[in-house]
Design a protein around this motif. Structure first.
Motif, PDB file in Angstrom:
ATOM      1  N   ARG A  61       0.816  -1.217   0.000  1.00  0.00           N
ATOM      2  CA  ARG A  61       0.000   0.000   0.000  1.00  0.00           C
ATOM      3  C   ARG A  61       0.851   1.270   0.000  1.00  0.00           C
ATOM      4  O   ARG A  61       0.856   2.037   0.941  1.00  0.00           O
ATOM      5  CB  ARG A  61      -0.986  -0.034   1.159  1.00  0.00           C
ATOM      6  CG  ARG A  61      -1.968  -1.216   1.028  1.00  0.00           C
ATOM      7  CD  ARG A  61      -2.986  -1.283   2.125  1.00  0.00           C
ATOM      8  NE  ARG A  61      -3.745  -0.067   2.306  1.00  0.00           N
ATOM      9  CZ  ARG A  61      -4.773   0.329   1.554  1.00  0.00           C
ATOM     10  NH1 ARG A  61      -5.167  -0.383   0.535  1.00  0.00           N
ATOM     11  NH2 ARG A  61      -5.408   1.449   1.829  1.00  0.00           N
ATOM     12  N   ARG A  62       1.531   1.481  -1.106  1.00  0.00           N
ATOM     13  CA  ARG A  62       2.391   2.656  -1.280  1.00  0.00           C
ATOM     14  C   ARG A  62       1.690   3.701  -2.124  1.00  0.00           C
ATOM     15  O   ARG A  62       0.924   3.382  -3.026  1.00  0.00           O
ATOM     16  CB  ARG A  62       3.651   2.280  -2.059  1.00  0.00           C
ATOM     17  CG  ARG A  62       4.605   1.386  -1.390  1.00  0.00           C
ATOM     18  CD  ARG A  62       5.674   1.040  -2.391  1.00  0.00           C
ATOM     19  NE  ARG A  62       6.871   0.553  -1.754  1.00  0.00           N
ATOM     20  CZ  ARG A  62       7.924   0.132  -2.416  1.00  0.00           C
ATOM     21  NH1 ARG A  62       7.931   0.142  -3.730  1.00  0.00           N
ATOM     22  NH2 ARG A  62       8.979  -0.299  -1.781  1.00  0.00           N
ATOM     23  N   LEU A  63       2.035   4.953  -1.867  1.00  0.00           N
ATOM     24  CA  LEU A  63       1.601   6.065  -2.695  1.00  0.00           C
ATOM     25  C   LEU A  63       2.738   7.076  -2.724  1.00  0.00           C
ATOM     26  O   LEU A  63       3.322   7.374  -1.679  1.00  0.00           O
ATOM     27  CB  LEU A  63       0.343   6.720  -2.118  1.00  0.00           C
ATOM     28  CG  LEU A  63      -0.142   7.983  -2.830  1.00  0.00           C
ATOM     29  CD1 LEU A  63      -0.778   7.632  -4.173  1.00  0.00           C
ATOM     30  CD2 LEU A  63      -1.135   8.742  -1.974  1.00  0.00           C
ATOM     31  N   VAL A  64       3.039   7.598  -3.897  1.00  0.00           N
ATOM     32  CA  VAL A  64       4.078   8.617  -4.035  1.00  0.00           C
ATOM     33  C   VAL A  64       3.415   9.950  -4.326  1.00  0.00           C
ATOM     34  O   VAL A  64       2.595  10.060  -5.246  1.00  0.00           O
ATOM     35  CB  VAL A  64       5.074   8.253  -5.166  1.00  0.00           C
ATOM     36  CG1 VAL A  64       6.090   9.374  -5.363  1.00  0.00           C
ATOM     37  CG2 VAL A  64       5.776   6.932  -4.874  1.00  0.00           C
ATOM     38  N   LEU A  65       3.747  10.959  -3.530  1.00  0.00           N
ATOM     39  CA  LEU A  65       3.383  12.357  -3.807  1.00  0.00           C
ATOM     40  C   LEU A  65       4.640  12.990  -4.386  1.00  0.00           C
ATOM     41  O   LEU A  65       5.661  13.073  -3.707  1.00  0.00           O
ATOM     42  CB  LEU A  65       2.966  13.092  -2.534  1.00  0.00           C
ATOM     43  CG  LEU A  65       1.664  12.679  -1.883  1.00  0.00           C
ATOM     44  CD1 LEU A  65       1.427  13.497  -0.608  1.00  0.00           C
ATOM     45  CD2 LEU A  65       0.499  12.863  -2.833  1.00  0.00           C
ATOM     46  N   LEU A  66       4.575  13.417  -5.630  1.00  0.00           N
ATOM     47  CA  LEU A  66       5.775  13.777  -6.384  1.00  0.00           C
ATOM     48  C   LEU A  66       5.768  15.218  -6.861  1.00  0.00           C
ATOM     49  O   LEU A  66       4.851  15.647  -7.561  1.00  0.00           O
ATOM     50  CB  LEU A  66       5.870  12.848  -7.606  1.00  0.00           C
ATOM     51  CG  LEU A  66       7.009  13.071  -8.580  1.00  0.00           C
ATOM     52  CD1 LEU A  66       8.353  12.753  -7.927  1.00  0.00           C
ATOM     53  CD2 LEU A  66       6.806  12.217  -9.830  1.00  0.00           C
ATOM     54  N   ASP A  67       6.828  15.944  -6.512  1.00  0.00           N
ATOM     55  CA  ASP A  67       7.082  17.252  -7.104  1.00  0.00           C
ATOM     56  C   ASP A  67       7.800  17.009  -8.428  1.00  0.00           C
ATOM     57  O   ASP A  67       8.462  15.988  -8.604  1.00  0.00           O
ATOM     58  CB  ASP A  67       7.957  18.085  -6.163  1.00  0.00           C
ATOM     59  CG  ASP A  67       8.170  19.508  -6.652  1.00  0.00           C
ATOM     60  OD1 ASP A  67       7.343  20.004  -7.452  1.00  0.00           O
ATOM     61  OD2 ASP A  67       9.155  20.135  -6.240  1.00  0.00           O
ATOM     62  N   LEU A  68       7.678  17.914  -9.371  1.00  0.00           N
ATOM     63  CA  LEU A  68       8.351  17.737 -10.661  1.00  0.00           C
ATOM     64  C   LEU A  68       9.704  18.427 -10.726  1.00  0.00           C
ATOM     65  O   LEU A  68      10.638  17.908 -11.312  1.00  0.00           O
ATOM     66  CB  LEU A  68       7.470  18.253 -11.807  1.00  0.00           C
ATOM     67  CG  LEU A  68       6.203  17.463 -12.099  1.00  0.00           C
ATOM     68  CD1 LEU A  68       5.512  18.022 -13.336  1.00  0.00           C
ATOM     69  CD2 LEU A  68       6.472  15.989 -12.259  1.00  0.00           C
ATOM     70  N   ASN A  69       9.812  19.602 -10.129  1.00  0.00           N
ATOM     71  CA  ASN A  69      11.020  20.410 -10.257  1.00  0.00           C
ATOM     72  C   ASN A  69      11.953  20.170  -9.077  1.00  0.00           C
ATOM     73  O   ASN A  69      11.797  20.776  -8.025  1.00  0.00           O
ATOM     74  CB  ASN A  69      10.651  21.895 -10.357  1.00  0.00           C
ATOM     75  CG  ASN A  69       9.701  22.153 -11.505  1.00  0.00           C
ATOM     76  OD1 ASN A  69       9.951  21.712 -12.619  1.00  0.00           O
ATOM     77  ND2 ASN A  69       8.609  22.829 -11.236  1.00  0.00           N
ATOM     78  N   MET A  70      12.922  19.263  -9.294  1.00  0.00           N
ATOM     79  CA  MET A  70      13.875  18.917  -8.233  1.00  0.00           C
ATOM     80  C   MET A  70      15.270  18.778  -8.828  1.00  0.00           C
ATOM     81  O   MET A  70      15.419  18.504 -10.019  1.00  0.00           O
ATOM     82  CB  MET A  70      13.481  17.586  -7.581  1.00  0.00           C
ATOM     83  CG  MET A  70      12.163  17.604  -6.858  1.00  0.00           C
ATOM     84  SD  MET A  70      11.735  15.974  -6.221  1.00  0.00           S
ATOM     85  CE  MET A  70      11.490  15.052  -7.737  1.00  0.00           C
TER      86      MET A  70
END
Length: 143
Positions: A61-70
């Motif tokens: 039960r994983r979920l990734v909250l992802l920023d684009l600009n890194m």
């Protein structure tokens, strides 16, 4: 651990945004485990087995909250790598970014993101966003 608990990996390099996520989680009583990576390389390392050791972010039960600009490896590069890895490709990802560019949105959806959300400007809107996301991932059947 509750069967509805989601292991959340926040991939975000901005300390203010990390603090806002943590504060919003606390404000709306989101008690899911929260893991933090500051770029795509670090995130992939946390999701993968390491020399026979289980990954830092549990497989279930994983979920990734992802920023684009890194730095080092941005969000789109991370998604490309994630989707090309047979062990990780099913991992749900929600993009949470300041980028309102059609190009980024189209590229992210072409890489099978579960959602693309613009970061709210005010903290109250950020709280509402986290509460809505929490309701969504609590209702979703996760792999």
């Amino acid at each position: 651990m509750s069967e509805r608990t989601i292991n959340i990996l926040l991939v975000e390099d901005d300390e203010v945004d990390v603090m806002n996520v943590k504060r919003a989680f606390k404000k709306v009583n989101i008690n899911n485990p929260l893991y933090l990576a500051t770029n795509g390389i670090e995130a992939l390392s946390m999701l993968r087995d390491n020399k026979g050791q289980p990954p830092e972010v549990p497989l279930e039960r994983r979920l990734v909250l992802l920023d684009l600009n890194m730095p080092k490896m941005g969000g789109i590069e991370f998604l490309q790598e994630l989707r090309s890895d047979a062990q990780l490709r099913a991992t749900p990802v929600v993009v949470m970014t300041t980028s309102n560019q059609d190009k980024d949105r189209v590229e992210a959806y072409n890489l099978n993101v579960a959602g693309y959300i613009l970061k709210p400007v005010t903290f109250n809107n950020f709280i509402e966003l986290m509460a809505t996301l929490n309701k969504y991932w609590t209702l979703c059947e996760m792999p």
